[in-house]
Design a protein around this motif. Sequence first.
Motif, PDB file in Angstrom:
ATOM      1  N   HIS A  33      -9.579  -0.307   5.215  1.00 56.92           N
ATOM      2  CA  HIS A  33      -8.435   0.310   4.538  1.00 56.92           C
ATOM      3  C   HIS A  33      -8.978   1.559   3.843  1.00 56.92           C
ATOM      4  O   HIS A  33     -10.126   1.571   3.386  1.00 56.92           O
ATOM      5  CB  HIS A  33      -7.842  -0.605   3.468  1.00 56.92           C
ATOM      6  CG  HIS A  33      -7.434  -1.958   3.950  1.00 56.92           C
ATOM      7  ND1 HIS A  33      -6.655  -2.159   5.074  1.00 56.92           N
ATOM      8  CD2 HIS A  33      -7.711  -3.199   3.446  1.00 56.92           C
ATOM      9  CE1 HIS A  33      -6.450  -3.454   5.233  1.00 56.92           C
ATOM     10  NE2 HIS A  33      -7.085  -4.109   4.271  1.00 56.92           N
ATOM     11  N   MET A  34      -8.150   2.572   3.714  1.00 55.16           N
ATOM     12  CA  MET A  34      -8.581   3.802   3.062  1.00 55.16           C
ATOM     13  C   MET A  34      -7.634   4.148   1.919  1.00 55.16           C
ATOM     14  O   MET A  34      -6.430   3.847   1.971  1.00 55.16           O
ATOM     15  CB  MET A  34      -8.615   4.960   4.055  1.00 55.16           C
ATOM     16  CG  MET A  34      -9.589   4.760   5.215  1.00 55.16           C
ATOM     17  SD  MET A  34     -11.305   4.627   4.684  1.00 55.16           S
ATOM     18  CE  MET A  34     -11.592   6.253   3.973  1.00 55.16           C
ATOM     19  N   ALA A  50      -2.809   4.656  -0.591  1.00 56.19           N
ATOM     20  CA  ALA A  50      -3.656   3.835   0.268  1.00 56.19           C
ATOM     21  C   ALA A  50      -2.967   3.606   1.601  1.00 56.19           C
ATOM     22  O   ALA A  50      -1.727   3.638   1.689  1.00 56.19           O
ATOM     23  CB  ALA A  50      -3.970   2.495  -0.403  1.00 56.19           C
ATOM     24  N   ILE A  51      -3.776   3.352   2.615  1.00 62.60           N
ATOM     25  CA  ILE A  51      -3.254   3.105   3.958  1.00 62.60           C
ATOM     26  C   ILE A  51      -4.064   1.987   4.589  1.00 62.60           C
ATOM     27  O   ILE A  51      -5.287   1.937   4.467  1.00 62.60           O
ATOM     28  CB  ILE A  51      -3.293   4.394   4.803  1.00 62.60           C
ATOM     29  CG1 ILE A  51      -2.615   4.191   6.156  1.00 62.60           C
ATOM     30  CG2 ILE A  51      -4.727   4.916   4.970  1.00 62.60           C
ATOM     31  CD1 ILE A  51      -2.360   5.507   6.895  1.00 62.60           C
ATOM     32  N   GLY A  55      -3.079   1.742   9.862  1.00 60.32           N
ATOM     33  CA  GLY A  55      -2.107   2.793   9.591  1.00 60.32           C
ATOM     34  C   GLY A  55      -0.695   2.255   9.511  1.00 60.32           C
ATOM     35  O   GLY A  55       0.248   3.015   9.367  1.00 60.32           O
ATOM     36  N   GLY A  56      -0.566   0.930   9.565  1.00 60.52           N
ATOM     37  CA  GLY A  56       0.750   0.313   9.630  1.00 60.52           C
ATOM     38  C   GLY A  56       1.541   0.349   8.353  1.00 60.52           C
ATOM     39  O   GLY A  56       2.770   0.235   8.387  1.00 60.52           O
ATOM     40  N   ALA A 104      -7.341  -7.737   1.254  1.00 62.99           N
ATOM     41  CA  ALA A 104      -6.034  -7.108   1.110  1.00 62.99           C
ATOM     42  C   ALA A 104      -6.214  -5.670   0.631  1.00 62.99           C
ATOM     43  O   ALA A 104      -7.260  -5.303   0.088  1.00 62.99           O
ATOM     44  CB  ALA A 104      -5.179  -7.883   0.115  1.00 62.99           C
ATOM     45  N   LEU A 105      -5.202  -4.877   0.847  1.00 67.04           N
ATOM     46  CA  LEU A 105      -5.241  -3.507   0.372  1.00 67.04           C
ATOM     47  C   LEU A 105      -5.388  -3.506  -1.151  1.00 67.04           C
ATOM     48  O   LEU A 105      -4.776  -4.321  -1.834  1.00 67.04           O
ATOM     49  CB  LEU A 105      -3.938  -2.812   0.755  1.00 67.04           C
ATOM     50  CG  LEU A 105      -3.916  -1.296   0.821  1.00 67.04           C
ATOM     51  CD1 LEU A 105      -4.917  -0.770   1.819  1.00 67.04           C
ATOM     52  CD2 LEU A 105      -2.519  -0.829   1.187  1.00 67.04           C
ATOM     53  N   GLY A 106      -6.231  -2.631  -1.686  1.00 72.40           N
ATOM     54  CA  GLY A 106      -6.460  -2.623  -3.123  1.00 72.40           C
ATOM     55  C   GLY A 106      -5.919  -1.373  -3.789  1.00 72.40           C
ATOM     56  O   GLY A 106      -5.665  -0.354  -3.135  1.00 72.40           O
TER      57      GLY A 106
END
Length: 125
Positions: A33-34, A50-51, A55-56, A104-106
Amino acid sequence: QVQLVESGGGLVQAGGSLRLSCVASGRTFRSYHMAWFRQAPGKEREFVAAIRWSGGSTHYADSVKGRFTISRDNAKNTVYLGMNNLKAEDTAVYYCAARSFVYALGYEGHEYDYCGQGTQVTVSS
């Protein structure tokens, strides 16, 4: 190990636009994740956008929602931050960061495994 190099910062007038880029080394970019964070003088580092690794999905801080767009090109190992209608309060050093996709995305800087050196964005009013 992932190395991140940001570019695209500069001086722009209020209302103007910039696009930041962050190029990642290595062949596992799509495993991360970025995110973009920023830090203004005398302030804490704050989450910007964040993505997910695919990229979803994308997420934004309320302060930039509707003005900034995060995107990624996994074939180019690059994440972008498009910034429109810039305001003086957007002035900061902008950092990109990478977090393994197994998590998970942070939204906090300490959740990210790697961070670049930053690029300065200055918005004159």
